[in-house]
Scaffold this motif. Structure first.
Motif, mmCIF file in Angstrom:
data_model
loop_
_atom_site.group_PDB
_atom_site.id
_atom_site.type_symbol
_atom_site.label_atom_id
_atom_site.label_comp_id
_atom_site.label_asym_id
_atom_site.label_seq_id
_atom_site.Cartn_x
_atom_site.Cartn_y
_atom_site.Cartn_z
ATOM 1 N N TRP A 82 15.346 30.355 -48.877
ATOM 2 C CA TRP A 82 16.752 30.455 -48.442
ATOM 3 C C TRP A 82 16.849 31.634 -47.464
ATOM 4 O O TRP A 82 17.731 31.529 -46.340
ATOM 5 C CB TRP A 82 17.909 30.727 -49.595
ATOM 6 C CG TRP A 82 19.244 30.870 -49.100
ATOM 7 C CD1 TRP A 82 20.044 31.755 -49.292
ATOM 8 C CD2 TRP A 82 19.977 29.712 -48.362
ATOM 9 N NE1 TRP A 82 21.236 31.444 -48.775
ATOM 10 C CE2 TRP A 82 21.331 30.122 -48.278
ATOM 11 C CE3 TRP A 82 19.580 28.359 -48.021
ATOM 12 C CZ2 TRP A 82 22.441 29.562 -47.483
ATOM 13 C CZ3 TRP A 82 20.694 27.728 -47.206
ATOM 14 C CH2 TRP A 82 21.864 28.291 -47.078
ATOM 15 N N THR A 86 18.289 30.748 -43.625
ATOM 16 C CA THR A 86 19.431 31.393 -42.923
ATOM 17 C C THR A 86 19.272 32.237 -41.755
ATOM 18 O O THR A 86 20.056 32.657 -41.065
ATOM 19 C CB THR A 86 20.382 32.367 -44.039
ATOM 20 O OG1 THR A 86 19.463 33.253 -44.603
ATOM 21 C CG2 THR A 86 20.725 31.375 -45.216
ATOM 22 N N SER A 87 17.850 32.934 -41.783
ATOM 23 C CA SER A 87 17.483 33.742 -40.442
ATOM 24 C C SER A 87 16.631 32.976 -39.739
ATOM 25 O O SER A 87 16.206 33.638 -38.628
ATOM 26 C CB SER A 87 16.856 34.983 -41.398
ATOM 27 O OG SER A 87 15.645 34.911 -41.888
ATOM 28 N N GLU A 139 28.081 25.493 -44.887
ATOM 29 C CA GLU A 139 27.415 26.630 -45.208
ATOM 30 C C GLU A 139 25.841 26.773 -44.680
ATOM 31 O O GLU A 139 25.386 27.592 -44.574
ATOM 32 C CB GLU A 139 27.271 26.461 -46.784
ATOM 33 C CG GLU A 139 26.354 27.633 -47.353
ATOM 34 C CD GLU A 139 26.331 27.311 -48.931
ATOM 35 O OE1 GLU A 139 25.875 28.573 -49.452
ATOM 36 O OE2 GLU A 139 26.972 26.525 -49.625
#
Length: 150
Positions: A82, A86-87, A139
């Protein structure tokens, strides 16, 4: 005390409790796998990371060795995935997995089976993105490029 009071109290608790149980079940790998097996899986997976991860693991896990599934079930691996997602840093995920595996039985088993770890991590990431897109949840956006060959 009237039994009706007890029954009514139980009824008021039952609906929220049922909803909670269903939400938790949608994040349980065994439950989701069973639902998919009988074609009862929802068209849209849960919109949270845990739900998408479980659905991705099940879709990815078809015909995969158990050692790979055990790797992805590790909490540290899920968290590293995760973080890399996200990065937009899939290579960071690969490095985290390599560090995690050092000296563990999983590393030995993966080498013994001659599994190309990099391609398996890339495949899982691509499946996760595909499942995340089905949720239509913001998200998961922006969807990263999940290429470990760079």
């Amino acid at each position: 005390m009237s039994i009706d009071l007890v029954v009514n109290a139980l009824k008021s608790i039952a609906k929220p409790a049922t909803s909670l149980v269903i939400n938790q079940a949608q994040r349980n790998e065994t439950v989701v796998r069973t639902l998919k097996q009988f074609k009862f899986d929802p068209v849209q997976p849960p919109k949270d990371v845990d739900g998408v991860y479980v659905y991705s693991l099940i879709e990815y896990g078809v015909d995969k060795p158990e050692v790979l599934l055990n790797l992805f079930r590790e909490k540290e691996i899920k968290n590293a995935f995760w973080s890399a997602y996200t990065s937009n840093n899939p290579l960071g995920f690969y490095k985290e997995v390599e560090n995690f595996l050092q000296g563990k039985d999983l590393e030995f088993d993966i080498r013994l089976l001659r599994i190309e770890l990099r391609s398996q991590l890339e495949e899982f990431g691509e499946i996760f993105i595909k499942v995340a897109k089905k949720t239509k949840s913001k998200e998961f956006e922006p969807f990263p490029e999940w290429n470990l060959d760079e």
